[in-house]
Design a protein around this motif. Structure first.
Motif, short mmCIF file in Angstrom:
data_model
loop_
_atom_site.label_atom_id
_atom_site.label_comp_id
_atom_site.label_asym_id
_atom_site.label_seq_id
_atom_site.Cartn_x
_atom_site.Cartn_y
_atom_site.Cartn_z
N ILE A 115 47.16 43.13 44.94
CA ILE A 115 46.45 44.06 45.74
C ILE A 115 45.47 43.51 46.38
N GLY A 153 46.46 48.92 40.52
CA GLY A 153 47.50 47.80 40.94
C GLY A 153 48.64 47.85 39.85
N ILE A 178 37.42 41.32 39.46
CA ILE A 178 38.86 40.42 39.84
C ILE A 178 38.97 39.44 38.63
N SER A 229 40.95 41.18 35.64
CA SER A 229 42.29 42.03 35.83
C SER A 229 43.38 41.46 35.61
N CYS A 264 39.14 48.54 45.22
CA CYS A 264 39.16 48.37 43.70
C CYS A 264 37.87 47.47 43.33
N TYR A 265 36.71 47.77 43.86
CA TYR A 265 35.77 47.51 43.37
C TYR A 265 34.71 48.46 42.91
N PRO A 298 40.60 47.57 39.50
CA PRO A 298 41.90 46.83 40.13
C PRO A 298 43.12 47.29 39.22
N THR A 327 46.09 42.50 37.31
CA THR A 327 46.48 42.54 38.64
C THR A 327 46.06 41.41 39.28
N THR A 340 40.99 39.57 48.68
CA THR A 340 39.89 40.37 49.23
C THR A 340 39.87 40.11 50.63
N ASP A 388 41.84 44.11 48.04
CA ASP A 388 40.54 45.16 48.35
C ASP A 388 40.28 44.85 49.78
N VAL A 427 44.29 40.02 42.51
CA VAL A 427 43.43 40.57 43.40
C VAL A 427 43.08 39.62 44.63
#
Length: 375
Positions: free
Chosen positions: A86, A78, A105, A108, A64-65, A74, A110, A114, A88, A112
């Motif tokens: 989520i 998401g 991030i 978003s 999601c990047y 995202p 969502t 990492t 990534d 996120v």
């Protein structure tokens, strides 16, 4: 909104004792305030009669990047697909993580987290571990130290198309660094070499192998259909195994054979990215529908994409239907059907029922929102 009730749902959250258990859920100030047989309520309500209510899905393998070669935003991977949190999985590295964090991030809806790629450039171009010059250990450790709650693990791809002539060396380094910093390593396994048998020997408790049921040469099964001994030994050490469907990384037949041999998955994820989000993966509900058609109990499948990943990665107050926890929830229909669905290598299975996400409730701070899904 600050208050609402989800009424009449059949709760699925095995960690909390719910296996299609009819309950009402009170949400207040972004948290689950109560779970009761009946909550009398005159305010905002979601009628979940006839539907399953689960914790919001947690997808531990997405890309999601958007600046990475597989990446999408995202929220596309998401909230819009029923995953309220989520991870990534390696799209960014030490050189690119802060751009990912600031520009994607933080913007978003969502949640996120990492898995930082051990390659400093992440997945900007691919072939990210074909030279040891692409691994900057000091920068990697500094980035994890700076964002310890947001970077919850490391990621490396053990595949011929990634490591080139370097073979096992980058994976050895990744495993060593992960152990030194106390974060789990997720390893993508795919095109041989390096051999899965050799990769598994490098991994330890809490590390994860993703794409384990991929169906390619040198996979989880021997030529006679047995589970390779190295996988059994790795599981005994505490290594976990993840579906990671992906565009070329999940075989229904391999998963069925592994189930028959007692080698079930520990975690269920999608590996969603630009090449598969419109099929054959779609979302976690679709992946869960496939694995349950193979024989995985539905309640266990839900656990493996909610509570199990939350506990494994230390995602505080996520993944359970429990008072005090963040009010991230899915309302789903378990719909009867006769539908042929594909894995990532072209094999099919007929679904007699499938999960269809109807609504996703997600919370930030003291506010909760309802996202109406489009099945």
């Amino acid at each position: 909104m600050k208050e609402l009730v989800i009424k009449n749902g059949l709760l699925v959250s095995p960690a909390n004792g719910y296996r299609r258990t009819r309950k009402d859920i009170l949400v207040r100030n972004g948290r689950i305030a109560a779970v009761e047989d009946e909550i009398v309520w005159e305010g905002e309500a979601v009628d979940a009669a006839g539907c399953l209510v689960t914790p919001g899905f947690i997808d531990i393998h997405t890309h999601c990047y958007p600046k990475a070669f597989l990446g999408l935003s995202p929220d596309v991977l998401g909230i819009e697909r029923g995953a309220t949190a989520i991870l990534d999985a390696g799209s960014s590295g030490a050189d690119t993580y802060e751009d990912f964090r600031e520009n994607y991030i933080k913007k978003s809806r969502t949640k996120v987290f990492t898995l930082l790629n051990v390659s400093k450039e992440g997945l900007l171009r691919g072939h990210e571990l074909d030279s040891m010059e692409k691994l900057d250990e000091a920068a990697l450790k500094a980035m994890v130290k700076k964002y310890p709650d947001e970077i919850v693990g490391l990621k490396a791809r053990a595949s011929a198309s990634v490591v080139g002539e370097m073979g096992l060396k980058p994976i050895e380094e990744a495993a060593r660094i992960a152990k030194e910093i106390g974060k789990p390593l997720m390893v993508h396994v795919g095109n041989y070499p390096p051999a899965l048998t050799e990769v598994l020997k490098l991994l330890d408790k809490k590390d994860i192998v993703t794409h384990v049921y991929h169906g390619k040469k040198g996979g989880i099964l021997t030529d006679t259909g047995e589970i390779i001994p190295e996988a059994v030994e790795a599981r005994e050490r505490g290594v976990l195994f993840d579906v990671g469907h992906g565009v070329a990384s999940f075989s229904l037949r391999v998963f069925e054979k592994a189930l028959a041999k007692g080698f079930d998955t520990d975690l269920i994820s999608t590996d969603l990215h630009v090449e598969n989000y419109e099929g054959p993966v779609y979302n976690l509900a679709a992946v869960v529908s496939k694995v349950t058609a193979c024989g995985e109990p539905l309640e266990e499948a839900v656990h493996k994409c909610t509570c199990a990943p939350a506990r494994h990665y230390g995602l505080a107050d996520l993944g359970e239907i429990k008072p005090g926890y963040v009010a991230d929830l899915n309302v789903l229909e378990l719909a009867p059907c006769r539908e042929q669905v594909q894995d990532s290598i072209g094999d099919t299975i007929e679904l007699s029922e499938k999960l269809v996400i109807k609504k996703t409730i997600y919370s930030r701070g003291e506010q909760s929102e309802i996202f109406e899904q489009n099945p």
